[in-house]
Motif scaffolding. Structure first.
Motif, PDB file in Angstrom:
ATOM      1  N   SER A   1      -5.069  -6.843 -25.480  1.00 52.79           N
ATOM      2  CA  SER A   1      -4.175  -5.823 -24.931  1.00 52.79           C
ATOM      3  C   SER A   1      -4.900  -4.485 -24.795  1.00 52.79           C
TER       4      SER A   1
ATOM      5  N   TYR B   1      -0.808  -9.507 -15.579  1.00 52.15           N
ATOM      6  CA  TYR B   1      -0.475  -8.076 -15.625  1.00 52.15           C
ATOM      7  C   TYR B   1      -1.556  -7.255 -14.930  1.00 52.15           C
TER       8      TYR B   1
ATOM      9  N   VAL C   1       5.831 -10.323 -17.284  1.00 53.22           N
ATOM     10  CA  VAL C   1       6.792  -9.829 -18.282  1.00 53.22           C
ATOM     11  C   VAL C   1       7.370 -10.961 -19.120  1.00 53.22           C
TER      12      VAL C   1
ATOM     13  N   LEU D   1       4.604 -11.410 -22.080  1.00 46.51           N
ATOM     14  CA  LEU D   1       4.044 -10.256 -22.780  1.00 46.51           C
ATOM     15  C   LEU D   1       4.929  -9.749 -23.910  1.00 46.51           C
ATOM     16  N   LYS D   2       5.840 -10.583 -24.379  1.00 46.52           N
ATOM     17  CA  LYS D   2       6.781 -10.113 -25.400  1.00 46.52           C
ATOM     18  C   LYS D   2       6.099  -9.824 -26.736  1.00 46.52           C
TER      19      LYS D   2
ATOM     20  N   HIS E   1       3.902  -5.015 -22.294  1.00 46.98           N
ATOM     21  CA  HIS E   1       5.249  -5.428 -21.884  1.00 46.98           C
ATOM     22  C   HIS E   1       6.035  -4.231 -21.344  1.00 46.98           C
ATOM     23  N   ARG E   2       5.951  -3.114 -22.055  1.00 46.27           N
ATOM     24  CA  ARG E   2       6.663  -1.912 -21.610  1.00 46.27           C
ATOM     25  C   ARG E   2       6.103  -1.402 -20.291  1.00 46.27           C
TER      26      ARG E   2
ATOM     27  N   TRP F   1       7.342  -3.497 -17.295  1.00 43.56           N
ATOM     28  CA  TRP F   1       8.705  -3.173 -16.864  1.00 43.56           C
ATOM     29  C   TRP F   1       8.736  -1.834 -16.130  1.00 43.56           C
TER      30      TRP F   1
ATOM     31  N   VAL G   1      12.026  -2.317 -25.201  1.00 48.39           N
ATOM     32  CA  VAL G   1      10.834  -2.941 -25.793  1.00 48.39           C
ATOM     33  C   VAL G   1      10.463  -2.188 -27.073  1.00 48.39           C
TER      34      VAL G   1
END
Length: 437
Positions: A337, A373, A396, A399-400, A406-407, A410, A436
């Motif tokens: 990440s 992403y 999305v 990517l939890k 994740h944020r 969105w 999130v």
């Protein structure tokens, strides 16, 4: 078997003696002035002479024993005192190991008094031990006794007594003539370095380490002390150099050594406040260290913070990206990440080579959400709204477990919805970004 052989030998000797003496008819005549004469057999004369010899030998042994008795008594007294000296020293060591530091100091004091009473100026004149008969390692015993008392004083936070016994221990070690005296002195100096580290005095610890001989300073224990002192002092350069030396000497496990060295390198990066300084630190790193994910990511973040270009940051991150694109599993999800987040800011000016790398990674791993992403953000920067919408919608869902990406996914979907004037979708995307955690 041995007893039987002795018995047979005695029988043989007795038989030979009987054969020789039984047939001996010789007579020994002793003339006594003026006219007397005494006749005795030769065998009797021999027995009398042998008896006189034994009696004379016994008398001489007795006289020698009487003369030697005071000397033996003095030797016995000295031996008892030396045993008591060793006993007090062992008591001091046992109390120290058991954590009874006050008792350890008391036992050490008794050992010193015993040694002083045996060899010192206050020694009993009756026990005047010649220099040749004294314990060859008595000064080493004295040094170790002072050392235990110094260690106990350190544990009791009594710095005055600790320094006093430390000085006396070094003096005793200097006066020792034993072969191990040098090791004793250097060992005491190393322990004194640890005391300075415990007291948060890194400058004193480094000064004591520098005073050690060169060979002693390269020992693993000395290097560990140097590393701790350098970290306390905030000298990252010295700490990093020492940690690398320890890692080469296999003082740590490979993983622990890498973690320690990488943390120190990251601390160096954080201390760089301009681009030139950061680049000098980067160039001093080994090739192997530059490909460590935590090192490359920290360098890229600091590069952007001090005004470096995104292209240079991507160049430093390229070896790490190649490992990710190759599917290597050694990187954690947080590192992946962080890598994506470090590459993302410069996507609007990304060159064709990097675009090709991202596309190749997506073709190889089309179901990986981090690659989806990155593809979506790249398409969004190039205003390919449809493809960006497709990639980000796929991303999305996976990517939890990575909140930051994740944020951001969105948020990007919300911006795409606003771009196509879809207020309801934009509102829903902003809501999901806010939820999130």
């Amino acid at each position: 078997m041995r007893a039987l052989l002795w018995l047979l030998t005695l029988f043989v000797l007795a038989t030979l003696l009987a054969l020789l003496a039984g047939n001996n008819q010789a007579v020994l005549t002793l003339y006594w002035s003026p006219t007397r004469a005494i006749d005795i057999s030769l065998n009797m004369a021999i027995l009398i002479l042998f008896g006189l010899f034994l009696l004379g030998h016994a008398l001489m042994r007795g006289v020698s024993g009487l003369i030697q008795l005071p000397r033996d008594a003095r030797r016995w007294r000295i031996q008892q005192k030396e045993r008591a000296l060793h006993g007090h020293l062992l008591d001091a060591m046992s109390h120290y190991l058991a954590g009874r530091f006050s008792r350890a100091r008391q036992a050490g004091q008794r050992a010193l008094r015993q040694e002083e009473g045996l060899y010192g100026q206050q020694a009993d004149p009756r026990d005047n031990v010649p220099a040749a008969q004294r314990l060859p390692y008595r000064m080493q015993l004295r040094a170790l006794t002072h050392f235990i008392m110094a260690e106990s004083s350190q544990a009791m936070q009594d710095g005055t007594q600790r320094d006093l016994h430390y000085t006396q221990a070094l003096q005793a070690a200097e006066e020792s003539s034993a072969d191990i005296a040098v090791e004793t002195r250097e060992g005491i100096q190393l322990r004194a370095t640890r005391w300075a580290i415990e007291d948060r005095q890194p400058a004193v610890a480094l000064e004591r380490l520098d005073a050690l001989p060169q060979g002693t300073g390269r020992r693993v224990l000395a290097l560990r002390h140097r590393l701790k002192a350098a970290r306390q002092l905030g000298n990252t350069d010295l700490a990093l150099e020492t940690a690398r030396t320890l890692a080469r000497h296999k003082a740590f496990t490979p993983d622990a050594g890498r973690v320690l060295v990488s943390r120190l390198i990251v601390d160096q990066f954080k201390s760089a406040f301009d681009l030139d300084q950061l680049q000098r630190i980067w160039m001093r790193l080994d090739r192997e260290e530059r490909v460590w994910p935590e090192v490359a990511l920290a360098a890229a973040r600091q590069l952007v913070a001090v005004g470096g270009t995104a292209a240079q940051a991507r160049a430093w991150l390229l070896p790490v990206w190649e490992r990710v694109a190759a599917g290597e599993q050694s990187l954690s999800s947080s590192q992946r990440s962080a890598l994506i987040a470090a590459i993302e800011p410069g996507l609007e000016g990304i060159d064709s080579d990097w675009l090709q790398r991202i596309e190749t990674a997506y073709q190889r791993y089309p179901n990986r959400p981090d690659v989806q992403y990155l593809m979506g953000m790249a398409c969004m920067k190039r205003q390919l709204w449809g493809k960006a919408q497709q990639f980000l919608t796929q991303a999305v869902q996976g990517l939890k477990d990575e909140p930051e990406l994740h944020r951001n996914a969105w948020r990007a979907l919300a911006e795409l919805a606003e771009e196509r004037n879809d207020g309801a979708a934009a509102q829903e995307a902003w809501k999901q970004a806010a939820l999130v955690r």
